[in-house]
Design an enzyme around this catalytic site. Structure first.
Site, PDB file in Angstrom:
ATOM      1  N   HIS A 115      -9.635   2.571   0.524  1.00  0.00           N
ATOM      2  CA  HIS A 115      -9.595   1.449   1.459  1.00  0.00           C
ATOM      3  C   HIS A 115     -10.692   1.542   2.531  1.00  0.00           C
ATOM      4  O   HIS A 115     -10.468   1.178   3.687  1.00  0.00           O
ATOM      5  CB  HIS A 115      -8.214   1.409   2.129  1.00  0.00           C
ATOM      6  CG  HIS A 115      -7.796   0.047   2.580  1.00  0.00           C
ATOM      7  ND1 HIS A 115      -8.481  -0.663   3.538  1.00  0.00           N
ATOM      8  CD2 HIS A 115      -6.777  -0.738   2.187  1.00  0.00           C
ATOM      9  CE1 HIS A 115      -7.892  -1.806   3.736  1.00  0.00           C
ATOM     10  NE2 HIS A 115      -6.855  -1.889   2.930  1.00  0.00           N
ATOM     11  N   HIS A 126       0.797  -1.234   0.000  1.00  0.00           N
ATOM     12  CA  HIS A 126       0.000   0.000   0.000  1.00  0.00           C
ATOM     13  C   HIS A 126       0.830   1.285   0.000  1.00  0.00           C
ATOM     14  O   HIS A 126       0.510   2.240   0.714  1.00  0.00           O
ATOM     15  CB  HIS A 126      -0.934   0.010   1.218  1.00  0.00           C
ATOM     16  CG  HIS A 126      -2.037  -0.987   1.162  1.00  0.00           C
ATOM     17  ND1 HIS A 126      -2.421  -1.638   0.016  1.00  0.00           N
ATOM     18  CD2 HIS A 126      -2.840  -1.471   2.154  1.00  0.00           C
ATOM     19  CE1 HIS A 126      -3.408  -2.471   0.290  1.00  0.00           C
ATOM     20  NE2 HIS A 126      -3.688  -2.398   1.565  1.00  0.00           N
ATOM     21  N   GLU A 172     -11.667  -3.207  -2.604  1.00  0.00           N
ATOM     22  CA  GLU A 172     -10.706  -2.225  -3.138  1.00  0.00           C
ATOM     23  C   GLU A 172     -10.531  -2.404  -4.644  1.00  0.00           C
ATOM     24  O   GLU A 172      -9.775  -3.254  -5.109  1.00  0.00           O
ATOM     25  CB  GLU A 172      -9.351  -2.405  -2.427  1.00  0.00           C
ATOM     26  CG  GLU A 172      -9.419  -2.298  -0.910  1.00  0.00           C
ATOM     27  CD  GLU A 172      -8.284  -3.024  -0.226  1.00  0.00           C
ATOM     28  OE1 GLU A 172      -7.111  -2.715  -0.509  1.00  0.00           O
ATOM     29  OE2 GLU A 172      -8.566  -3.904   0.594  1.00  0.00           O
TER      30      GLU A 172
HETATM   31  C1  G6D Z   1      -3.755  -6.707   5.838  1.00  0.00           C
HETATM   32  O1  G6D Z   1      -3.533  -8.333   4.085  1.00  0.00           O
HETATM   33  C2  G6D Z   1      -4.348  -7.269   4.554  1.00  0.00           C
HETATM   34  C3  G6D Z   1      -4.396  -6.205   3.491  1.00  0.00           C
HETATM   35  O2  G6D Z   1      -5.034  -6.708   2.324  1.00  0.00           O
HETATM   36  C4  G6D Z   1      -5.164  -5.012   4.038  1.00  0.00           C
HETATM   37  O3  G6D Z   1      -5.200  -4.004   3.058  1.00  0.00           O
HETATM   38  C5  G6D Z   1      -4.473  -4.508   5.300  1.00  0.00           C
HETATM   39  O4  G6D Z   1      -4.425  -5.534   6.261  1.00  0.00           O
HETATM   40  C6  G6D Z   1      -5.236  -3.360   5.917  1.00  0.00           C
HETATM   41  O5  G6D Z   1      -2.400  -6.406   5.623  1.00  0.00           O
END
Ligand code: G6D
Length: 319
Positions: A155, A81, A289
């Site tokens: 998100h 991210h 997402e």
């Molecule tokens: C965890 O694996 C999940 C991700 O997909 C998510 O975006 C994040 O938490 C908030 O890492």
């Protein structure tokens, strides 16, 4: 029609979406915090715009035209991210607007060359628009002065029960997708595309979220007894993602021009403090997402989201 959406310019974060249930009770349907400090130290990305690249990138490394790049390793050895300095942690410039049947906010930010390890100076515009058809549209635009990666999303975690009265296990999700990306032990796509047919990943005619919590499927167990998977979307984007909470009567339809949607069922929501007064817990919210397929840059057979100099990145999702 009385719907309210609130957001802050820190990460273009959506902090509340207030909509009525079948009896006209207006309640919040997204996860968030009461204070800026909680967002600032938070690690759940509640409501935030994600970038430069949503999802995980294996080893936080990729090549562009034979040039190797190393991104910040903020999730084990991988990149997640946008890294420590992702778009969710940026103070965007915000300007609100209103016309006779729309209201919204336009956010702008220029991500400098080298931010989190990404090449190129990238000028970004994210626009949230709410109209009189109860639709929230998010438009993303980006331009770069050097070839780079750009794969954005929002998100937000949805919980249609209203003010987080219940968790999402009894929500029903319909997703027009025939396949999803297999994840490895670190939740990074392996590049293998799996068919949903005959599995707990088949949401084509609707399925309760709790299927994932009860499933013996290796990929559901890997995702913490739920889902955290990119689903490939077709070219018919009409009503392709539909979430419903039968008890409140609320529904959410999502349409996007993106190639995929990562469905994350909130399996890691165990240690994020109080969420609007409710102790954080698994399945309290789910994420849908819409984005390009994570780590596509390391899998040439997947549609890429490389942004060339003087090309326009644009993406639209309607809720
Ligand atoms: C965890 O694996 C999940 C991700 O997909 C998510 O975006 C994040 O938490 C908030 O890492």
């Amino acid at each position: 029609n009385g719907i309210e959406i609130s957001c802050i310019n820190y990460g273009c974060t959506i902090t509340k979406i207030i909509v009525p249930d079948r009896n006209g009770n207006y309640e919040n349907i997204v996860l968030g915090y009461e204070t800026f400090e909680e967002y600032e130290k938070g690690t759940a990305y509640f409501g935030a715009v994600i970038g430069r690249a949503a999802g995980r990138i294996k080893g936080a490394a990729f090549d562009l035209d034979g040039i190797p790049y190393q991104l910040q390793q903020n999730n084990n050895r991988n990149h997640l991210h946008g890294g420590f300095e992702g778009f969710h942690k940026v103070l965007w410039t915000a300007e609100s607007f209103e016309t006779d049947n729309k209201a919204g906010v336009k956010f702008t930010y220029t991500s400098p060359n080298g931010e989190a390890g990404y090449p190129g100076n990238v000028s970004l515009v994210v626009t949230y628009t709410l109209d009189n058809f109860d639709e929230l549209t998010i438009d993303y635009h980006g331009q770069t002065d050097q070839k780079t990666l750009l794969n954005m999303t929002n998100h937000s975690y949805f919980n249609l029960s209203g003010n987080l009265k219940r968790d999402t296990l009894k929500h029903s999700l319909t997703l027009k997708s025939n396949s999803f990306l297999e994840l490895d032990q670190e939740l990074v796509p392996t590049g293998t595309i799996q068919d949903v047919e005959g599995t707990d990943f088949d949401f084509r005619i609707g399925r309760l979220i709790q299927s994932g919590a009860e499933s013996g499927h290796q990929q559901c167990i890997l995702a913490g007894k739920g889902y955290d998977h990119p689903f490939l979307l077709g070219v018919n984007h009409d009503q392709e993602i539909f979430l419903e909470d039968p008890e409140s009567g609320r529904t959410l339809t999502i349409e996007t021009d993106e190639a995929a949607v990562v469905f994350y069922s909130g399996t890691q929501l165990t240690s994020h403090g109080e969420i609007y007064g409710v102790p954080s817990r698994k399945y309290l919210g789910i994420c849908l997402e819409t984005q390009g397929l994570p780590d596509a840059v390391n899998h040439p057979h997947l549609p890429s989201w490389i942004l060339d100099k003087d090309k326009e990145y644009s993406s639209k999702t309607k809720y």
